[in-house]
Design a protein around this motif. Structure first.
Motif, PDB file in Angstrom:
ATOM      1  N   ARG A 271     -26.304 -23.888   8.656  1.00  0.00           N
ATOM      2  CA  ARG A 271     -27.565 -23.396   9.229  1.00  0.00           C
ATOM      3  C   ARG A 271     -28.123 -24.366  10.254  1.00  0.00           C
ATOM      4  O   ARG A 271     -28.210 -25.558   9.996  1.00  0.00           O
ATOM      5  CB  ARG A 271     -28.618 -23.231   8.124  1.00  0.00           C
ATOM      6  N   GLY A 272     -28.520 -23.832  11.396  1.00  0.00           N
ATOM      7  CA  GLY A 272     -29.126 -24.675  12.418  1.00  0.00           C
ATOM      8  C   GLY A 272     -28.108 -25.513  13.150  1.00  0.00           C
ATOM      9  O   GLY A 272     -28.440 -26.197  14.116  1.00  0.00           O
TER      10      GLY A 272
ATOM     11  N   GLU B 141     -35.993 -33.139  14.249  1.00  0.00           N
ATOM     12  CA  GLU B 141     -35.485 -32.961  12.885  1.00  0.00           C
ATOM     13  C   GLU B 141     -34.084 -32.399  12.835  1.00  0.00           C
ATOM     14  O   GLU B 141     -33.274 -32.807  12.015  1.00  0.00           O
ATOM     15  CB  GLU B 141     -36.348 -31.921  12.178  1.00  0.00           C
ATOM     16  N   THR B 142     -33.866 -31.386  13.691  1.00  0.00           N
ATOM     17  CA  THR B 142     -32.565 -30.724  13.689  1.00  0.00           C
ATOM     18  C   THR B 142     -31.465 -31.725  14.036  1.00  0.00           C
ATOM     19  O   THR B 142     -30.424 -31.773  13.389  1.00  0.00           O
ATOM     20  CB  THR B 142     -32.570 -29.583  14.715  1.00  0.00           C
TER      21      THR B 142
ATOM     22  N   ARG C 285     -31.657 -34.958  13.765  1.00  0.00           N
ATOM     23  CA  ARG C 285     -31.555 -35.999  12.746  1.00  0.00           C
ATOM     24  C   ARG C 285     -30.833 -35.487  11.510  1.00  0.00           C
ATOM     25  O   ARG C 285     -30.052 -36.211  10.889  1.00  0.00           O
ATOM     26  CB  ARG C 285     -32.935 -36.544  12.389  1.00  0.00           C
ATOM     27  N   GLN C 286     -31.072 -34.212  11.200  1.00  0.00           N
ATOM     28  CA  GLN C 286     -30.428 -33.656  10.020  1.00  0.00           C
ATOM     29  C   GLN C 286     -28.927 -33.454  10.234  1.00  0.00           C
ATOM     30  O   GLN C 286     -28.116 -33.801   9.388  1.00  0.00           O
ATOM     31  CB  GLN C 286     -31.081 -32.317   9.656  1.00  0.00           C
ATOM     32  N   HIS C 287     -28.566 -32.876  11.387  1.00  0.00           N
ATOM     33  CA  HIS C 287     -27.168 -32.489  11.569  1.00  0.00           C
ATOM     34  C   HIS C 287     -26.350 -33.513  12.340  1.00  0.00           C
ATOM     35  O   HIS C 287     -25.131 -33.515  12.270  1.00  0.00           O
ATOM     36  CB  HIS C 287     -27.086 -31.142  12.294  1.00  0.00           C
TER      37      HIS C 287
END
Lengths: 320, 296, 334
Positions: free
Chosen positions: C90-91, C117-118, C120-122
Motif C-alpha cells: 500500500r502506498g 511519511e510515505t 520515510r515509511q517505504h
C-alpha cells in the motif's frame, strides 16, 4: 492566534471580578464585618481605629466591597482571628505541598488515563474494554476518603509498605536522593487517591474521542499510504483525539483542588486542603475565605492555560 | 402539528426504552437502586435494632465496638449502636439528600438556563458569566464553607449542594434551548401571540426533558458523594442521625481503622454500590435517549 | 500482448448487517493492463469503491470481509498476503486517492509532513531527504511555492490544492497502480479539468496504471481507454471507451448515457437510494437491472444473464444471447 489569546485574557477579567464579588457576598454570612479581618491585629489601638476609617467600615456595603477589593489586589487576604498571622502567608506556606500533590495527581491521571483510553478504543467491545469501562465507573463512584482509608488499611496498616500519613517521616534524613524517596513514599497513596476519579474521566473521554477520530477519512488515507498500525493509531489518530482531551485539563484543575481538601485531610498532608479543614473546624473564616478566593483564582488561571494550550494543539485555531 | 410531534416523541421513548433494556449494567443499576429504595422505606421493619439506641450486653455494660456476631452481624460502633441498623437507616439520609439536592439544582439550572437561552443578550451574558464564576470555585470546599457558615445539618446539606451544583444543568438547558428555539413550532406559536413563559414551558421543556433526566441522574450520584464527604468531615449530616459519611468518620481513628474494619468498610461499600448503580443508570439513559452522545 | 498488472477474479465482498450478510461486490472480474487507464463507472452504492478498498485490503472488518475471489497482482494473490506484506504494498506499489480532499488529509499535520511519511515509511529516508523529496512532489503536481506550501496545514489550502497534495502523496513512491476513487467529484468544474489533466500528464511521465472510479461519464470519456460499467455489485459491461459511447450494449449503460428516453420517475427513485447495504438486501431475482429495464422480458426476471461477447465489448444481458425472443436480435460479430 494572538487575538485568540487576548480575547481569552479579556474574558477572564469579568470572571475574576465575579469571583471576588461572590466571595465577598459569602463572607456576609460570617459573623462580624469581613473588613475587620483585613486589619493586622498586632498594631496599636489607634492604628486599628485609623485602619477601620480607611476601610470605610461605616460606609455602605458597596463601598466596603471596593475597599476590600483594593486590599485583596494589594495582596492582603486578611489575618487569622486566633493567631493574627496574615492569611496570605499561611496559604503561601501550604501552597507547595498542595501543588506537589495536585500536580502529581494531574500527571498520573493523564499519563495512565490516555493510554488506557486508547487501548479501550482500539479494542472496542473486547473483554479488556469492558473491564476498563467497569473500572472507570468504579473510579468515579468510590468516595476518595473511603478509597484513601482502604489504601491506608491495606498498604500501611496491614502490609506496612507505606507510611500512613504526613509528607515526611519525622527525623528522617531528607537530603539528596533519600529525601526524594521519603517524599515519594508519602506521596504515592494520596496522589493515587486524588487522581483516580480524574483518571477515569480522562480514560472515558479519550476512548470516545479516539473512537470518533478513527472513523475519519484521514485515517483511511493514512492506512492507504501503507503506514504501520502504530503510526496510524499513535501519530494520526491520537494527536487528533487529544485535542478535545485538552479541555479536560481545564476541568481537572478545580476537580483536583476540590478533591485535595478531603484527600489531604485523610492523609494528613500538610497542604492548603488540610489548612482549610482545620480552619473550618476552628471557625477561622478569614482563612477559609482566603482559600476559596485563592483556589478559585488558581483555577481561573489554569483554565486560561488550558484554553491557550488548546490553540497550540489545534493548528486550525493557531493559524486563523 | 402538535399532534404529530407528540406521536414522534412517543415512538422516541419506546425506542429509548428498548435500547435501555439491552444495557445489562443499567438494568443491574435499576435493580440495586430499587432494592436500596425499598430498604430505606421499610427500614423500621428490616433493621434489627433502633439505630439511635446503645445496646447493652448480658452484664448490663454498653456493648461498645463489639465484633460481628449473630446478634450484631456488622458489630457495634464506638457508642454501642448496631452498625447494620444504622447502615439501613443511613440509606434514607443519602438517598433523600441526593434527590432533594438534585431537585433544587435542576430547578435552578433549568430556570437560569432557559432564561439565558431564550432571552439571549445581556440576560444570557450575566447568567453565563455567573456560571463561569461558580465553576472556578472548587465545589466541595465552597459547599463546606457555606454549610459551615449556615449551621450544618441534613437540611443545610441538601440546600447548599442544590444551590451550588446547578451550573451543568444551566449550560445544558441553554444549549438545548438555543437548538430548539430555531424550530418552526416556536416561531409559529410566537406569531400566535403566546407569551414567552408559555413558549418555554409548553413547547421547549418537553423537548429537553431527555438530556435533563440524564443530567439529573448523574448528578444524584454526585450529590450522594458530596453528602458523604461533608458528613465524613463532620460538616454535613450531624450525629446521632446516621449517614454513611458520618459512619465512616469513625475510621479517622487509627485503632478503628486497623482493628474494626467492618465499622467503616460497610458504609463505604454501601456508598460505592449506591453511586455505582446510579451512574450505570445514568449512562444507560444517556445511551438510550441520545445515541449519538453515547460512548458506545 | 501486454500482461495484466492486476487481475481481479470473482471478487465477492460482503458486509454483515443485523439482518445477515450482504454482498456489496458480487463476482467481479476484470484485468488492469500495464499503463492503461481503466474507468469504472456506476452510481453510488454499486460497489465500485468497495471493490477498490478490497484491492487495497482496507475493507473495514468487521463488518466487511472479502468472501471469495482472487486479486492477482503481478502473479501473486494479494488476498493471501499477511497484513504486514500488504502494508508494504500500500502506498508503495498500489496507492489510492479519495474523493474528499477536505477530510482525507489529517488536519493537525502539515501537508509536507504527510507526504514525507510515505517516503520515510517505504524508502527509509532521513527526515531531510524526505522533506526535499516532498517539496519536489509538490512542485511536480503543480503547486506554486512548494517549499512554503509544504509547511502549511490542509485547512490553509484550497480544495484543488488539497487534491494535488493527495496525488503527490499517492505518487510519491512511484506506484505501479493508482486507484483514484472519484478524484474530482468534490471539486469545482474548472478545477476538475485541471486535476484530470494533471493525472494524464503524470501518467504519461511515469507510465502509472490507473484505475479511475467515477459516476461521471464525462470524466471517463476524457481519461480512460477501457471502461467497466458496474451495477448492483456486478460488472454489467466491459467496453473500449469509443464503443461505450458510440454503441452502448447494456440497457443500463444506455440509460447512463441518456441515449434512450429517460427512465421513468420511479426508477429515478431507485437510482438515488443511498448506501450499499440496505438496497442490496433484497436484490431482484434474475437480472438485477430488470425492474428498471426498458427491454425487460419474462426471461430477465427468472435467471441471471450470462456474460456474452458483443462486438469488442462484453455484456451481461440476455439481449445478446440466443435466448432473446426478439426478432431484431443483434448479431454477434466474430
Amino acid at each position: 492566534m494572538r487575538q485568540y489569546i487576548i480575547r481569552r485574557l479579556l474574558q477572564a477579567v469579568p470572571i475574576l471580578f465575579g469571583i471576588t464579588l461572590l466571595t465577598f457576598l459569602i463572607m456576609q454570612l460570617a459573623p462580624g464585618n469581613p473588613l475587620q479581618t483585613m486589619i493586622d491585629p498586632t498594631i496599636s489601638m489607634e492604628e486599628i481605629n485609623m485602619a477601620e476609617k480607611k476601610l470605610g467600615m461605616d460606609q455602605p456595603k458597596i463601598i466596603q466591597y471596593f475597599n476590600w477589593l483594593r486590599e485583596i489586589l494589594t495582596g492582603n487576604l486578611g489575618y487569622s482571628v486566633k493567631t493574627g498571622q496574615p492569611v496570605a502567608k499561611l496559604i503561601g506556606e501550604r501552597l507547595p505541598a498542595t501543588l506537589l500533590l495536585t500536580m502529581s495527581a494531574f500527571f498520573i491521571s493523564f499519563i495512565i488515563g490516555v493510554p488506557l483510553g486508547v487501548y479501550s478504543a482500539t479494542h472496542k467491545y473486547s473483554a479488556g474494554d469492558y473491564s476498563m469501562t467497569f473500572l472507570a465507573f468504579l473510579g468515579i463512584s468510590i468516595p476518595n476518603f473511603f478509597f484513601g482509608l482502604g489504601l491506608i488499611y491495606v498498604f500501611a496498616l496491614k502490609l506496612g509498605w507505606l507510611p500512613t500519613s504526613g509528607m515526611a517521616t519525622i527525623g528522617a534524613d531528607l537530603s539528596g536522593f533519600n529525601g526524594v524517596l521519603v517524599y515519594a513514599r508519602h506521596l504515592v497513596m494520596p496522589a493515587i487517591v486524588l487522581a483516580l476519579p480524574n483518571l477515569a474521566t480522562v480514560m472515558r473521554f479519550t476512548r470516545s474521542s479516539m473512537i470518533e477520530v478513527l472513523l475519519h477519512d484521514f485515517i483511511r488515507t493514512a492506512k492507504a499510504k501503507g503506514l504501520t498500525h502504530r503510526r496510524v493509531i499513535y501519530k494520526h489518530a491520537l494527536r487528533n483525539a487529544l485535542i478535545p482531551v485538552v479541555t479536560i485539563f481545564g476541568l481537572s484543575i478545580p476537580f483536583l483542588f476540590g478533591g485535595a481538601y478531603i484527600t489531604e485531610q485523610v492523609f494528613n498532608w500538610p497542604g492548603m486542603g488540610s489548612l482549610g479543614i482545620q480552619a473550618i473546624t476552628a471557625r477561622e473564616y478569614p482563612i477559609v475565605m482566603g482559600l476559596n478566593l485563592f483556589t478559585s483564582i488558581l483555577v481561573l488561571m489554569g483554565n486560561l492555560i488550558a484554553d491557550i494550550s488548546y490553540a497550540f494543539v489545534d493548528p486550525r485555531i493557531r493559524y486563523s | 402539528m402538535k399532534k404529530g410531534h407528540k406521536q414522534k416523541s412517543q415512538s422516541f421513548y419506546a425506542l429509548a426504552f428498548r435500547r435501555f433494556k439491552k444495557n445489562k449494567l443499567a438494568l443491574w443499576g435499576v435493580f440495586v437502586l430499587l432494592s436500596l429504595i425499598a430498604s430505606a422505606i421499610f427500614a423500621p421493619l428490616i433493621a434489627p435494632y433502633d439505630p439511635y439506641m446503645s445496646v447493652r450486653n448480658d452484664k448490663g455494660m454498653l456493648d461498645i465496638l463489639s465484633p460481628p456476631s449473630s446478634a450484631h452481624f456488622l458489630g457495634t460502633d464506638s457508642v454501642g449502636r448496631d452498625v447494620a441498623s444504622r447502615l439501613i437507616y443511613a440509606g434514607r439520609v443519602s438517598l433523600s439528600v441526593g434527590v432533594v439536592a438534585v431537585s433544587i439544582s435542576i430547578v435552578i439550572g433549568t430556570v437560569l438556563g432557559s432564561l439565558a437561552g431564550f432571552f439571549g443578550r445581556w440576560v444570557d451574558s450575566v447568567i453565563m458569566r455567573g456560571v463561569d464564576v461558580v465553576i472556578c470555585f472548587p465545589v466541595l470546599f465552597l459547599i463546606i464553607t457555606i454549610s459551615t457558615l449556615l449551621k450544618p445539618s441534613i437540611y443545610t446539606t441538601m440546600i447548599v449542594i442544590g444551590l451550588v451544583s446547578w451550573t451543568n444543568t444551566a449550560r445544558l438547558v441553554r444549549g438545548e434551548i438555543l437548538k430548539v428555539r430555531e424550530f418552526e413550532f416556536v416561531e409559529s406559536s410566537r406569531a400566535l401571540g403566546a407569551r414567552n413563559g408559555r413558549i418555554i414551558f409548553r413547547h421547549i421543556l418537553p423537548n429537553i426533558m431527555a438530556p435533563i433526566v440524564v443530567q439529573a441522574t448523574l448528578q444524584t450520584a454526585q450529590a450522594i458523594l458530596i453528602e458523604a464527604s461533608l458528613s465524613f468531615l463532620g460538616v454535613g449530616v450531624q450525629q446521632p442521625i446516621p449517614s454513611w459519611g458520618n459512619m465512616l468518620n469513625e475510621a479517622m481513628s487509627l485503632t478503628i481503622l486497623a482493628f474494626k474494619p467492618m465499622i467503616w468498610f460497610s458504609p463505604g461499600i454501601a456508598i460505592v454500590i449506591t453511586v455505582l448503580s446510579i451512574n450505570f443508570i445514568g449512562d444507560g439513559l444517556r445511551d438510550a435517549l441520545d445515541p449519538k452522545l453515547g460512548n458506545n | 500482448m501486454r500482461e495484466p498488472v492486476l487481475e481481479v477474479k470473482g471478487l465477492e465482498t460482503v458486509f454483515k448487517t443485523e439482518e445477515g450478510s450482504v454482498p456489496a461486490v458480487n463476482g467481479l472480474d476484470f484485468s488492469l493492463y500495464e499503463g492503461e487507464t481503466l474507468g469504472i463507472v456506476g452510481e453510488s452504492g454499486c460497489g465500485k469503491s468497495v471493490a477498490a478498498l478490497s484491492i487495497m485490503g482496507l475493507i473495514p472488518s468487521p463488518p466487511g470481509r472479502v468472501a471469495a475471489g482472487q486479486i492477482m497482482y503481478r502473479g501473486e494473490d494479494l488476498l493471501g498476503f499477511s497484513e504486514e506484506r500488504m502494508r508494504r504494498i500500500r502506498g508503495n506499489q498500489i496507492s489510492m486517492i479519495f474523493q474528499e480532499p477536505m477530510t482525507a488529509l489529517n488536519p493537525v499535520y502539515t501537508v509536507g509532513n504527510q507526504i514525507e511519511e510515505t517516503f520515510r515509511q517505504h524508502r527509509n529516508m532521513s527526515k531531510q531527504e524526505a522533506f526535499q523529496k516532498s517539496v519536489q512532489m509538490l512542485e511536480l503536481v503543480g503547486i506554486p511555492l512548494p517549499e512554503q506550501r509544504a509547511g502549511e496545514y490542509p485547512h490553509q489550502l484550497s480544495g484543488g490544492m488539497r487534491q494535488r497534495v493527495m496525488i503527490a502523496m499517492a505518487l510519491a513512491c512511484r506506484p505501479d497502480v493508482l486507484i483514484a476513487d472519484e478524484p474530482t467529484t468534490a471539486l469545482d468544474v474548472t478545477i476538475q479539468a485541471q486535476i484530470l489533466n494533471l493525472m494524464k500528464d503524470l501518467k504519461k511521465q511515469f507510465g502509472t496504471t490507473i484505475m479511475l472510479i467515477t459516476h461521471d461519464l464525462g470524466v471517463v470519456a476524457e481519461t480512460a481507454a477501457n471502461v467497466i460499467v458496474m451495477y448492483a455489485g456486478e460488472a454489467v459491461e466491459y467496453a473500449g471507451v469509443e464503443d461505450l459511447f458510440n454503441a452502448p450494449r447494456h440497457p443500463y449503460t444506455e440509460g447512463l448515457l441518456g441515449s434512450i428516453p429517460k427512465i421513468d420517475e420511479s426508477c429515478e427513485m431507485l437510482t438515488t437510494i443511498e448506501g450499499v447495504v440496505p438496497s442490496l438486501m433484497d436484490m431482484p431475482e434474475g437480472c438485477r437491472f430488470h425492474p428498471r429495464c426498458h427491454y425487460k422480458k419474462e426471461l430477465c426476471t427468472q435467471k441471471a444473464p450470462p456474460l456474452v461477447e458483443s462486438g469488442a465489448s462484453r455484456v451481461k444481458c440476455f439481449k445478446y444471447t440466443d435466448q432473446w425472443p426478439h426478432r431484431n436480435r443483434r448479431t454477434i460479430s466474430p
